[in-house]
Design a protein around this motif. Sequence first.
Motif, mmCIF file in Angstrom:
data_model
loop_
_atom_site.group_PDB
_atom_site.id
_atom_site.type_symbol
_atom_site.label_atom_id
_atom_site.label_comp_id
_atom_site.label_asym_id
_atom_site.label_seq_id
_atom_site.Cartn_x
_atom_site.Cartn_y
_atom_site.Cartn_z
ATOM 1 N N MET A 11 7.994 -27.416 19.680
ATOM 2 C CA MET A 11 8.686 -26.062 19.325
ATOM 3 C C MET A 11 8.972 -25.361 20.409
ATOM 4 S SD MET A 11 9.627 -24.411 16.944
ATOM 5 C CE MET A 11 9.233 -25.306 15.260
ATOM 6 N N ASN A 12 7.876 -25.474 21.523
ATOM 7 C CA ASN A 12 8.046 -24.829 22.879
ATOM 8 C C ASN A 12 9.437 -25.207 23.596
ATOM 9 O OD1 ASN A 12 6.864 -23.017 24.449
ATOM 10 N ND2 ASN A 12 5.306 -24.237 25.117
ATOM 11 N N THR A 13 9.613 -26.410 23.425
ATOM 12 C CA THR A 13 11.080 -26.995 23.900
ATOM 13 C C THR A 13 12.256 -26.087 23.377
ATOM 14 O OG1 THR A 13 12.475 -28.586 23.062
ATOM 15 C CG2 THR A 13 10.027 -29.011 23.004
ATOM 16 N N SER A 14 12.186 -25.934 21.924
ATOM 17 C CA SER A 14 13.292 -25.169 21.316
ATOM 18 C C SER A 14 13.271 -23.696 22.014
ATOM 19 C CB SER A 14 13.182 -25.350 19.833
ATOM 20 O OG SER A 14 12.201 -24.122 19.363
ATOM 21 N N ARG A 15 12.051 -23.212 21.983
ATOM 22 C CA ARG A 15 12.062 -21.815 22.432
ATOM 23 C C ARG A 15 12.768 -21.612 24.093
ATOM 24 N NH1 ARG A 15 9.287 -16.759 23.053
ATOM 25 N NH2 ARG A 15 9.331 -16.074 25.122
ATOM 26 N N LYS A 16 12.255 -22.625 24.704
ATOM 27 C CA LYS A 16 12.800 -22.915 26.090
ATOM 28 C C LYS A 16 14.375 -22.772 26.067
ATOM 29 C CE LYS A 16 11.786 -24.828 30.505
ATOM 30 N NZ LYS A 16 10.489 -25.396 31.402
ATOM 31 N N ALA A 17 14.774 -23.577 25.278
ATOM 32 C CA ALA A 17 16.279 -23.916 25.178
ATOM 33 C C ALA A 17 16.893 -22.524 24.678
ATOM 34 C CB ALA A 17 16.569 -25.007 24.220
ATOM 35 N N ALA A 18 16.124 -21.656 23.750
ATOM 36 C CA ALA A 18 16.688 -20.466 23.224
ATOM 37 C C ALA A 18 16.690 -19.529 24.268
ATOM 38 C CB ALA A 18 15.835 -20.145 21.985
ATOM 39 N N VAL A 19 15.903 -19.519 25.192
ATOM 40 C CA VAL A 19 15.491 -18.308 25.993
ATOM 41 C C VAL A 19 16.745 -18.719 27.119
ATOM 42 C CG1 VAL A 19 14.454 -17.951 28.145
ATOM 43 C CG2 VAL A 19 13.197 -18.020 26.193
ATOM 44 N N GLU A 20 16.777 -19.888 27.508
ATOM 45 C CA GLU A 20 17.789 -20.230 28.601
ATOM 46 C C GLU A 20 19.174 -20.066 28.038
ATOM 47 O OE1 GLU A 20 19.215 -24.511 30.947
ATOM 48 O OE2 GLU A 20 17.292 -24.147 30.079
ATOM 49 N N GLU A 21 19.551 -20.184 26.794
ATOM 50 C CA GLU A 21 20.873 -19.820 25.968
ATOM 51 C C GLU A 21 21.064 -18.486 26.360
ATOM 52 O OE1 GLU A 21 20.941 -21.007 21.991
ATOM 53 O OE2 GLU A 21 23.178 -20.661 21.891
ATOM 54 N N PHE A 22 20.095 -17.553 26.024
ATOM 55 C CA PHE A 22 20.284 -16.088 25.869
ATOM 56 C C PHE A 22 20.383 -15.789 27.564
ATOM 57 C CE2 PHE A 22 18.016 -12.148 26.613
ATOM 58 C CZ PHE A 22 19.027 -11.407 25.991
ATOM 59 N N VAL A 23 19.844 -16.361 28.211
ATOM 60 C CA VAL A 23 19.824 -15.961 29.637
ATOM 61 C C VAL A 23 21.513 -16.113 30.208
ATOM 62 C CG1 VAL A 23 19.226 -16.402 32.080
ATOM 63 C CG2 VAL A 23 17.414 -16.053 30.361
ATOM 64 N N GLU A 24 21.738 -17.550 29.844
ATOM 65 C CA GLU A 24 23.255 -17.892 30.270
ATOM 66 C C GLU A 24 24.142 -16.893 29.607
ATOM 67 O OE1 GLU A 24 23.918 -19.796 32.591
ATOM 68 O OE2 GLU A 24 21.948 -20.258 32.626
ATOM 69 N N ARG A 25 24.109 -16.532 28.114
ATOM 70 C CA ARG A 25 25.052 -15.911 27.528
ATOM 71 C C ARG A 25 24.988 -14.293 28.319
ATOM 72 N NH1 ARG A 25 24.277 -17.109 20.938
ATOM 73 N NH2 ARG A 25 25.384 -19.374 21.217
ATOM 74 N N MET A 26 23.685 -13.958 28.591
ATOM 75 C CA MET A 26 23.915 -12.700 29.333
ATOM 76 C C MET A 26 24.705 -12.594 30.588
ATOM 77 S SD MET A 26 22.414 -10.171 27.745
ATOM 78 C CE MET A 26 22.173 -8.931 29.114
ATOM 79 N N GLY A 27 24.488 -13.803 31.383
ATOM 80 C CA GLY A 27 25.214 -13.664 32.316
ATOM 81 C C GLY A 27 26.718 -13.506 32.027
ATOM 82 N N LEU A 28 27.201 -14.274 31.090
ATOM 83 C CA LEU A 28 28.634 -14.085 30.664
ATOM 84 C C LEU A 28 28.888 -12.553 30.182
ATOM 85 C CD1 LEU A 28 29.318 -17.346 28.580
ATOM 86 C CD2 LEU A 28 29.625 -16.767 31.439
ATOM 87 N N VAL A 29 28.157 -12.009 29.646
ATOM 88 C CA VAL A 29 28.369 -10.576 29.147
ATOM 89 C C VAL A 29 28.425 -9.841 30.253
ATOM 90 C CG1 VAL A 29 27.309 -8.517 28.227
ATOM 91 C CG2 VAL A 29 27.109 -10.773 27.000
ATOM 92 N N ALA A 30 27.353 -9.969 31.271
ATOM 93 C CA ALA A 30 27.574 -9.235 32.461
ATOM 94 C C ALA A 30 28.966 -9.404 33.300
ATOM 95 C CB ALA A 30 26.426 -9.773 33.623
ATOM 96 N N GLU A 31 29.298 -10.631 33.331
ATOM 97 C CA GLU A 31 30.563 -10.890 33.985
ATOM 98 C C GLU A 31 31.664 -9.956 33.277
ATOM 99 O OE1 GLU A 31 31.454 -15.014 34.170
ATOM 100 O OE2 GLU A 31 30.923 -14.889 36.307
ATOM 101 N N GLY A 32 31.617 -10.111 31.719
ATOM 102 C CA GLY A 32 32.549 -9.304 31.180
ATOM 103 C C GLY A 32 32.868 -7.960 31.647
ATOM 104 N N ASP A 33 31.457 -7.310 32.095
ATOM 105 C CA ASP A 33 31.335 -6.107 32.413
ATOM 106 C C ASP A 33 31.798 -5.709 33.911
ATOM 107 O OD1 ASP A 33 31.011 -5.532 29.628
ATOM 108 O OD2 ASP A 33 28.718 -5.273 29.952
ATOM 109 N N GLY A 34 32.204 -6.713 34.308
ATOM 110 C CA GLY A 34 32.259 -6.586 35.750
ATOM 111 C C GLY A 34 31.180 -6.713 37.161
ATOM 112 N N LEU A 35 30.192 -7.345 36.292
ATOM 113 C CA LEU A 35 28.947 -7.458 37.102
ATOM 114 C C LEU A 35 28.920 -8.878 37.454
ATOM 115 C CD1 LEU A 35 26.120 -5.446 34.958
ATOM 116 C CD2 LEU A 35 27.751 -4.808 36.737
#
Lengths: 153, 153
Positions: A1-25
């Motif tokens: 279950m810890n592995t799925s959490r880790k995956a979820a965190v990583e996914e969120f972090v990556e997506r936030m990277g893309l969101v930031a990129e969309g905002d010009g950061l």
Amino acid sequence: MNTSRKAAVEEFVERMGLVAEGDGLPRIAGRIMGLMVIEGGPLSFSELAQRLDVSRASISTNTRFLERLGVIERVAQRGERRDYFQLATAPYVHLLQGPVDRMMKAHAVVAHARDQLSVTDEGTRRRLDELGVFYEELGNSFRELAKRFSRDE
Amino acid sequence: MNTSRKAAVEEFVERMGLVAEGDGLPRIAGRIMGLMVIEGGPLSFSELAQRLDVSRASISTNTRFLERLGVIERVAQRGERRDYFQLATAPYVHLLQGPVDRMMKAHAVVAHARDQLSVTDEGTRRRLDELGVFYEELGNSFRELAKRFSRDE
DNA sequence: CAGTTTGTTCGGTTAATACTGAACGTGTAG
DNA sequence: CTACACGTTCAGTATTAACCGAACAAACTG
């Protein structure tokens, strides 16, 4: 279950990277923010580089960037030499400063044009005014939002 | 005096290009908008290319882009084969659609993360909520503005 | 039917910039 | 004093996307 959490965190972090990129950061700035939202506590410089699998150079430039923006702050740990970072209080307000400035700049561009050649044509003046109001109102909205988010939350 | 007007127009058009670029739009799209705000009337495809000193390819892609966005519209002239363009009614509303979508997307990213791992830590949940509210409110502001600018002006 | 105009599409070039690796300065530990 | 850890800076690389020239199809003209 810890592995799925880790995956979820990583996914969120990556997506936030893309969101930031969309905002010009820069993408890494967004990923740093994302990680800090998940892990509340102060994160060390090295820890950021490690967790995000990113060069220390990038951590340096992007933490400085976010620090200067006011989104994160550099904190010292007693007896520690390393730098630690955490989210600033009311972090997200500062993300609005850039847009506000851009809208003011745009409004100034329109106003300047209006002053220079409004006399000539009626329709031109009207269209310039409409555009000016647009940028002005957009700027006002950002400012109001900023006010809201600087108080609470 | 006509020459100074011409210079002023050109300056405005250039600046609108930069403004557009700041908003994540192609520079030429901004220049087209700028020119159309100055000259009200329908402008022909070739005229745009000529006045902006830009390849017809760029005019094609950017007029299509702005047309698809809803900022300008393609109009026919009786007996003419060429395409003409003019500002759409309430042109600027459509510039808000992109930001609205981005904010909804961002909010969804946060909500998804919250659903997956909110249970674990209290602070994490709080920070995710704050970020989610931020994007949500930002999206709402854009929508309200859009509503305002779709009615009048 | 040949020749021209009009707009679209595609491949290649260019420009901007995010990111990295490496060198550096500074401070700390053994 | 040597070795290492930490963060910054700089030069080079890579990636992205805007823009152009050219080839093209379609529509009109003579």
